[in-house]
Write an enzyme that holds these catalytic residues in place. Structure first.
Site, mmCIF file in Angstrom:
data_model
loop_
_atom_site.group_PDB
_atom_site.id
_atom_site.type_symbol
_atom_site.label_atom_id
_atom_site.label_comp_id
_atom_site.label_asym_id
_atom_site.label_seq_id
_atom_site.Cartn_x
_atom_site.Cartn_y
_atom_site.Cartn_z
ATOM 1 C CG ASP A 77 -2.209 0.808 0.934
ATOM 2 O OD1 ASP A 77 -3.238 0.547 1.579
ATOM 3 O OD2 ASP A 77 -2.146 1.695 0.063
HETATM 4 C C1 GLC Z 1 -4.496 4.191 -0.375
HETATM 5 C C2 GLC Z 1 -5.329 2.964 -0.139
HETATM 6 C C3 GLC Z 1 -5.267 1.944 -1.239
HETATM 7 C C4 GLC Z 1 -5.071 2.648 -2.573
HETATM 8 C C5 GLC Z 1 -3.713 3.315 -2.537
HETATM 9 C C6 GLC Z 1 -3.444 4.093 -3.833
HETATM 10 O O1 GLC Z 1 -3.920 4.657 0.796
HETATM 11 O O2 GLC Z 1 -5.198 2.291 1.117
HETATM 12 O O3 GLC Z 1 -6.482 1.184 -1.215
HETATM 13 O O4 GLC Z 1 -5.150 1.720 -3.643
HETATM 14 O O5 GLC Z 1 -3.538 4.172 -1.418
HETATM 15 O O6 GLC Z 1 -4.325 5.181 -3.937
#
Ligand code: GLC
Length: 702
Positions: free
Chosen positions: A250
């Protein structure tokens, strides 16, 4: 009447076109090894990290090497549409789960995949499949359900649909089901609960739908960050599930180390190389913490998928899509279909719904949300559409000769009594719930960057409750249309209204779909994917600032059943404009499982959607078992007086429990009660089977 049974989960149809199911893995492995063999360490390191913190035209790049002819990953969110530029904003995932319609979810996944491809993306960062351990979770709207079986079925349908066009990335592995403290939280869980409740839907995405990547979660599991969790990233994904995709972190705080992460099985640091920088990797190799082979392994899985999908600049498997598909009429129609199939009719006293335009002269529409674009939270899953049909616009367009008047929340309601019916649009917005990005929260002074986080209370905000009470008190008949992304406790005002429809965050076509259902041009097809308790006190303790959360086998309907607590509206519940009867439940052995059939009749006067459900209770078990679990469901439209045979397949492995003594699933000698009906508590049809340790036999009750 057709005599062919309606297949509840038609695997061939659901997985049709999923490119990952047709790969020649021997050839891909050979090509990948050959490519890796030509790469320098620096080129390999470049493959295991994102390019930069910020997206480029909404796309997050990773890897790529012009000299070697390796294209970059171009990743984009999310579960309700392509989060770059304007795109079709579909209803949020929990709304689609309320349809209990896997074919619909496949089509939505396919459409979002197509729009992602058309916008130059090749990895869709979806579906979000964390369970609603508690309905107060801020991102409940972005996921599907409290139940692993429903979540798994919807998720594989989405993955296979989207992977007709692009790679998907089910997220967030694992137990990311509290929002505010997600960066520091440890979700504590024993092996049985982990494998039996929190992982099966991930396993289905990887094994059954061959998801091309998986995103690891921010939080810790049993004290270890998911981005550096060997048990999850290697032992579970690779050893148990033979995962051939890549694992990306993430964003930003999804990675906490260099060598621990890479050795644990994290393959790509997103959105850029902070821990996977040249400097830190060189220092880790120098210190003997990392080897070239570790880097090879990490780069291998990313390259493997680039080879498998023939990723080139601007194309996936030779297809580049066409921008004409973005917000196309076909996709807008699909968004409207998904919205109306998601609406759950919870109360309909004196058949206040549908409203008959011929006999209804005056309709009042009340509440600011009626005239507001309210598509869900403003976190990473946010999608902006060119045109959004609000509830008011939708109702006005379909009101015919009815005199339809709008009353803002702060209007005087004295004359509501002169209207035949009042429709109150009330509920939650991104200010109340959603992804919580502290930096944005801290920096934002306008309301366009607020993130709601988790909900401390499942009740409506006071202003919304007051709105409902004031409107109901002044009206002759009152229908509430609720907007929100999870369970909302309604008990304190339910008695004062005649009708209640849960409409979730219904997407860019939600207002048009609402009008179809309110005026009876379509039946509300939804059933609850999450239990609505009478009070939040009926659920487990919920601390939105918790830093350690114990997870066990009981939450949602499992918790309520085990505590003999009756929900206000139970899992799987929803009314229809028609009526259905289920008869003749048959359960037969079929290879390593069961084929289950039940006859479903529309005994009402209008075409409508039936959602037969199949649950199994295990009795005389040697281990603790939850009272009953969903093992099958279907969504099918039936004409008045039409009867259809519905067929479910239940594999023996779905009846197993995870036996920590053997570190694997095991089918227990016990009694298995198959129960069919229209929701969790209305299961009139039973069949009893016994497994004696080697053979199955049908038995009689008692
Ligand atoms: C965010 C989310 C994730 C997302 C990523 C990119 O913090 O937790 O679900 O795909 O960042 O935006």
């Amino acid at each position: 009447m057709t005599t062919t049974p309606f297949e509840a989960f038609d695997a061939a149809a659901i997985h049709e076109g999923n490119k990952a199911l047709g790969f020649d893995h021997d050839a891909i492995a050979e090509q990948t090894h050959e490519l890796l063999g030509r790469m320098t360490l620096a080129q390999k390191i470049n493959e295991i990290r994102g390019l930069q913190p910020e997206p480029i035209e909404g796309l997050y790049y990773a890897g790529g090497d012009d000299e070697l002819g390796i294209a970059a990953w171009k990743m984009v969110d999310g579960p309700r549409g392509a989060r770059t530029g304007k795109a079709t904003a579909f209803p949020v995932a929990i709304a689609r789960a309320a349809s209990f319609d896997v074919d619909l979810e496949r089509r939505v996944g396919k459409a979002i995949g197509l729009e992602t491809l058309a916008k130059g993306g090749n990895v869709l960062l979806a579906p979000c499949i964390n369970l609603l351990r508690h309905p107060g979770w801020g991102r409940a709207q972005e996921s599907y359900s409290e139940d692993t079986h429903l979540t798994g079925a919807m998720a594989v349908a989405f993955v296979s649909g989207a992977q007709n066009h692009v790679l998907t990335s089910p997220k967030h592995l694992a137990l990311n089901n509290l929002e505010n403290t997600r960066f520091d939280l440890t979700s504590d869980v024993d092996a049985r609960t982990l494998h039996e409740l929190y992982l099966p839907h991930f396993k289905r995405c990887v094994v059954e739908a061959q998801a091309a990547s998986v995103m690891s979660a921010y939080n810790r599991v049993n004290g270890v960050y998911c981005g550096e969790h060997p048990e999850l990233l290697t032992d579970t994904l690779r050893r148990r599930w033979d995962f051939k995709g890549f694992v990306e972190s993430d964003w930003f705080l999804g990675v906490r180390s260099t060598s621990e992460s890479i050795k644990a099985g994290l393959n790509i640091e997103m959105p850029f190389g902070k821990f996977f920088s040249d400097k830190k990797i060189a220092a880790a190799i120098e210190a003997g913490e990392l080897t070239d082979e570790d880097i090879d392994t990490a780069a291998y899985w990313s390259l493997y998928q680039k080879v498998a999908w023939s990723i080139e600049e601007g194309s996936v498997a030779g297809d580049s899509g066409s921008i004409a598909v973005v917000e196309s009429d076909a996709h807008l129609d699909l968004a409207r279909e998904a919205a109306r199939k998601s609406f759950v009719l919870l109360k309909n006293s004196s058949d206040v719904l549908p409203i008959d335009r011929r006999s209804t002269r005056r309709i009042a529409v009340v509440g600011d949300l009626a005239d507001t674009v309210n598509l869900g939270d403003r976190g990473s899953s946010m999608v902006t559409s060119t045109k959004v049909i609000t509830p008011l616009a939708g109702l006005q367009a379909e009101a015919g000769d009815c005199d339809l008047r709008f009353f803002a929340t702060d209007a005087d309601f004295a004359e509501l009594g002169e209207f035949d019916v009042t429709i109150v649009i009330a509920g939650l917005t991104y200010l109340d719930e959603g992804e919580f990005i502290p930096s944005a929260q801290a920096e934002s002074d306008g309301d366009d960057l607020a993130r709601g986080g988790d909900r401390d209370s499942l009740n409506l905000p006071t202003d919304q409750r007051d709105l409902i009470e004031r409107a109901a008190a002044a009206s002759s008949r009152c229908v509430v249309v609720l907007q929100g992304g999870s369970a909302i406790v309604v008990s304190d005002w339910l008695a004062s209204v005649d009708g209640l429809l849960m409409s979730w965050y219904g997407g860019c076509q939600g207002g048009a779909a609402l009008a179809q259902v309110i005026f009876g041009d379509a039946d509300p097809g939804g059933r609850l994917p999450v239990s609505i308790p009478r009070s939040e006190k009926d659920l487990m303790e919920w601390d939105t600032q918790a830093l350690a959360v114990p997870h066990d086998l009981l939450h949602g309907y499992r918790w309520l059943d085990a505590h003999q607590s009756t929900a206000e509206f139970c899992f799987g519940y929803g009314l229809s404009y028609s009526a259905f009867e289920l008869n003749d439940l048959q359960v037969q052995r079929n290879g390593d499982g069961f084929v289950v059939t039940v006859s479903v009749a529309n005994t009402g006067s209008v075409r409508a959607t039936a959602v037969p459900q199949l649950y199994v209770s295990v009795q005389n078990s040697q281990v603790m078992r939850v009272p009953t679990e969903l093992k099958g469901f279907a969504s099918l439209e039936l004409d008045a007086d039409e009867t259809r045979l519905v067929q479910f397949q239940v594999a023996d492995e779905e009846l197993c429990f995870f036996d920590e003594a053997v570190d694997d699933f095991r089918l227990e000698a016990a009694d298995y009660v198959f129960r069919a009906g229209q929701n969790l508590v209305e299961l009139p049809l039973l069949r009893h089977w016994r497994f004696d340790g080697s053979a199955w036999s049908e038995t009689r009750p008692g």
